[in-house]
Design a protein around this motif. Structure first.
Motif, PDB file in Angstrom:
ATOM      1  N   LEU A   6       0.862  -1.171   0.000  1.00  0.00           N
ATOM      2  CA  LEU A   6       0.000   0.000   0.000  1.00  0.00           C
ATOM      3  C   LEU A   6       0.905   1.228   0.000  1.00  0.00           C
ATOM      4  CD1 LEU A   6      -2.799  -0.794   2.620  1.00  0.00           C
ATOM      5  CD2 LEU A   6      -3.011  -0.774   0.126  1.00  0.00           C
ATOM      6  N   ILE A   7       0.634   2.160  -0.897  1.00  0.00           N
ATOM      7  CA  ILE A   7       1.401   3.408  -0.988  1.00  0.00           C
ATOM      8  C   ILE A   7       0.463   4.550  -0.641  1.00  0.00           C
ATOM      9  CG2 ILE A   7       2.753   4.922  -2.487  1.00  0.00           C
ATOM     10  CD1 ILE A   7       3.265   2.451  -4.276  1.00  0.00           C
ATOM     11  N   VAL A   8       0.832   5.374   0.302  1.00  0.00           N
ATOM     12  CA  VAL A   8       0.010   6.525   0.675  1.00  0.00           C
ATOM     13  C   VAL A   8       0.616   7.770   0.044  1.00  0.00           C
ATOM     14  CG1 VAL A   8      -0.945   7.889   2.561  1.00  0.00           C
ATOM     15  CG2 VAL A   8      -0.650   5.421   2.836  1.00  0.00           C
ATOM     16  N   SER A  19       4.698   3.236 -10.565  1.00  0.00           N
ATOM     17  CA  SER A  19       4.961   2.927 -11.977  1.00  0.00           C
ATOM     18  C   SER A  19       5.935   1.768 -12.118  1.00  0.00           C
ATOM     19  CB  SER A  19       5.495   4.171 -12.704  1.00  0.00           C
ATOM     20  OG  SER A  19       6.795   4.515 -12.256  1.00  0.00           O
ATOM     21  N   LEU A  20       6.886   1.671 -11.217  1.00  0.00           N
ATOM     22  CA  LEU A  20       7.841   0.559 -11.246  1.00  0.00           C
ATOM     23  C   LEU A  20       7.164  -0.744 -10.831  1.00  0.00           C
ATOM     24  CD1 LEU A  20      10.866   2.448  -9.663  1.00  0.00           C
ATOM     25  CD2 LEU A  20      10.623   1.782 -12.060  1.00  0.00           C
ATOM     26  N   LEU A  21       6.314  -0.674  -9.814  1.00  0.00           N
ATOM     27  CA  LEU A  21       5.569  -1.852  -9.399  1.00  0.00           C
ATOM     28  C   LEU A  21       4.598  -2.299 -10.489  1.00  0.00           C
ATOM     29  CD1 LEU A  21       4.791  -0.802  -5.706  1.00  0.00           C
ATOM     30  CD2 LEU A  21       6.429  -2.544  -6.436  1.00  0.00           C
ATOM     31  N   GLU A  22       3.959  -1.341 -11.136  1.00  0.00           N
ATOM     32  CA  GLU A  22       3.034  -1.651 -12.239  1.00  0.00           C
ATOM     33  C   GLU A  22       3.770  -2.310 -13.392  1.00  0.00           C
ATOM     34  OE1 GLU A  22      -0.459  -1.881 -14.462  1.00  0.00           O
ATOM     35  OE2 GLU A  22      -0.246  -1.304 -12.345  1.00  0.00           O
ATOM     36  N   ASP A  27       1.625  -6.506  -6.883  1.00  0.00           N
ATOM     37  CA  ASP A  27       0.333  -6.312  -6.243  1.00  0.00           C
ATOM     38  C   ASP A  27       0.430  -5.092  -5.328  1.00  0.00           C
ATOM     39  OD1 ASP A  27      -2.224  -6.677  -5.194  1.00  0.00           O
ATOM     40  OD2 ASP A  27      -1.484  -8.020  -3.617  1.00  0.00           O
ATOM     41  N   TYR A  28      -0.221  -3.984  -5.698  1.00  0.00           N
ATOM     42  CA  TYR A  28      -0.089  -2.735  -4.946  1.00  0.00           C
ATOM     43  C   TYR A  28      -1.340  -1.884  -5.159  1.00  0.00           C
ATOM     44  CZ  TYR A  28       0.301  -0.089  -9.219  1.00  0.00           C
ATOM     45  OH  TYR A  28      -0.004   0.492 -10.432  1.00  0.00           O
TER      46      TYR A  28
END
Length: 514
Positions: A6-8, A19-22, A27-28
């Protein structure tokens, strides 16, 4: 549903990490309180001009070299997704950055839940639960705070609440016509504010306990930038304005209107000085807001409680799996390098992505192999310092690492230096680490004083005394520092002269390896 991440915050750092995780299919989810990306920049800076430069015309064709002069673009695989395509203004309007961030979010396909204001964070059984103001909840094994520093720092000054705040005051100069104004603070926001009032206010004083530090001298971009320092002219050329070195001891309302301020000067033994103003504006900086965390998962704060304390992996020192991205990362290099700014933390955020991949997916830091010769190692190091934007922008913070184990030589790029030092890359008989650094006490000398002796350009005999930005290569044997080699500074930042740069480095590598 328990997500991996989870990114706040959907500001530049949140979008960079997402964007890097995507891209890698992770899973984010990003949670953002605003209605779109970059909400911070819809309001700040208050006078709507960025101080992050936008140099479109560089003479370079290499996109990596162009990023050295581009302080606003995020990192992506899309060569067209660059801020320099949005404006040619050197100091661009903040609204252009808001447009860019919206396009970046759309074109990279990041998953963001907008209109989600986080009001509470709890943790149980290794899972974070995030609550929003509407009563909804999200869960994640790892939580990344990319919220920036959003809470005004309020010094312990009696009557401080009587001052107007930088984040809410009316910026229309006309409302200050013919008034005496005190600005508390000596940073860029204070000078930005004072500069905006020069044409209307009668008298403007800036007050703070420390001397003004100029970015062009210290090389720390958070110090006063030239674009905001016109006010210094009005002070030194006797135009009714002043910079006061001292502490504001108290503020109270005056009987006849306005405010009575007691100031204690830093430079003299004079007792308290009583000064009177019509308006007071607090430009005292911001801090991280940790109030949303439950007590059992609230991170420790440092530097006057302005930042969460972090490990070399940007993880909370006392809350496992709580990470930080963006300007919060500057706790690791406070007032030394560039993690407080987009052109710095974009690389640190990419490093965080690599750290997370290594920790949780057993994905090693990206690497390539080199020929096991001193010449090949030296040539690889020189090629990188001549081209890399990451080493250039994150001087003294990121370094390239060459690991040597027998006939196997591995090259890893842009690793946080502290991450190397604490052994996070694992053991190796030999490691060469290169970064770019300014010389010792570089911030003490006036770079415009021709009477100050300095190392001559390409002076190989005195390279270790270089004060300007230059490459430094350190050799570690079994994790212990065994030798240091400086490459002589160069006006054009091209360290490729055979006799001056390459041959001495080859000799250093050969001698280090025995």
């Amino acid at each position: 549903m328990v997500r991996d991440y989870l990114i706040v915050g959907a500001g530049p750092a949140g979008l960079q990490l997402a964007s890097l995780l995507e891209r890698d299919g992770r899973d984010y989810l990003v949670l953002e309180r605003g209605s779109g990306p970059g909400t911070f920049f819809t309001r700040y800076p208050r006078h709507r001009q960025l101080i992050s430069t936008n140099k479109v015309n560089t003479g370079f064709t290499d996109p990596e070299l162009k990023l050295r002069m581009d302080w606003n673009s995020l990192l992506s695989d899309d060569p067209d997704l660059l801020f320099t395509r949005y404006t040619e203004r050197y100091f661009p309007p903040a609204d252009d950055l808001v447009r860019y961030l919206a396009d970046f979010a759309e074109r990279t396909g990041v998953r963001v839940e907008y209109g989600t204001e986080v009001v509470r964070v709890s943790r149980a059984d290794g899972v974070f639960t995030v609550y929003d103001g509407e009563g909804r909840t999200w869960q994640g094994r790892r939580l990344v705070m990319a919220t920036g520093i959003s809470r005004l720092y309020e010094p312990d000054i009696p009557g401080f609440d009587l001052a107007e705040r930088y984040d809410t005051f009316d910026t229309d100069p006309a409302s200050f016509t013919n008034q005496r104004v005190l600005v508390i603070g000596k940073g860029n926001s204070a000078f930005e504010t004072a500069d905006g009032l020069i044409e209307k206010a009668a008298v403007i004083h800036l007050a703070g306990p420390h001397s003004v530090k100029l970015a062009w001298k210290t090389h720390y971009l958070g110090h006063l930038r030239a674009v905001n320092n016109n006010f210094l002219d009005t002070y030194q050329l006797k135009s009714q304005n002043a910079v006061l070195d001292g502490t504001v001891e108290s503020i109270e309302k005056a009987d006849g209107g306005g405010f009575r301020v007691m100031l204690r000067y830093a430079r003299t033994t004079e007792p308290l000085r009583e000064l009177h103003y019509d308006r007071i504006i607090a430009c005292t900086g911001f801090r991280f807001d940790a109030s949303v965390f439950d007590e059992d998962c609230r991170p420790s704060l440092v530097i006057k409680d302005r930042f969460p304390e972090q490990t070399s992996a940007f993880e909370s020192v006392d809350v496992p799996d709580l990470y930080f991205a963006g300007t919060l990362m500057q706790q690791r290099d406070f007032k030394k390098s560039t993690n407080g700014f987009i052109h710095g933390f974009r690389y640190a955020t990419r490093a965080l992505h690599r750290i997370l991949s290594a920790r949780h997916l057993d994905t090693p830091w990206p690497a390539r192999e080199l020929e096991a010769t001193p010449e090949a190692i030296a040539d690889a190091l020189i090629a990188r310092v001549n081209r890399s934007s990451g080493l250039w922008q994150q001087f003294a913070f990121l370094g390239d690492v060459v690991g040597v184990d027998g006939d196997r030589v591995v090259y890893q790029e842009e690793v946080p230096l502290d991450h190397v030092a604490d052994g996070s890359l694992g053991p190796a008989p030999h490691r060469f680490v290169v970064d770019l650094e300014y010389g010792l006490d570089h911030d003490q000398a006036d770079p415009f004083d021709v009477g100050v002796p300095r190392v001559l350009e390409n002076d190989v005999e005195h390279a270790m005394d270089s004060t300007y930005l230059h490459p430094v290569v350190r050799h570690y044997r079994d994790g212990e520092l065994a030798g240091t080699h400086h490459l002589a500074e160069n006006l054009e930042n091209e360290w490729n002269l055979p006799a001056i740069h390459r041959q001495p480095l080859i000799a250093f590598v050969r001698e280090s390896l025995g």
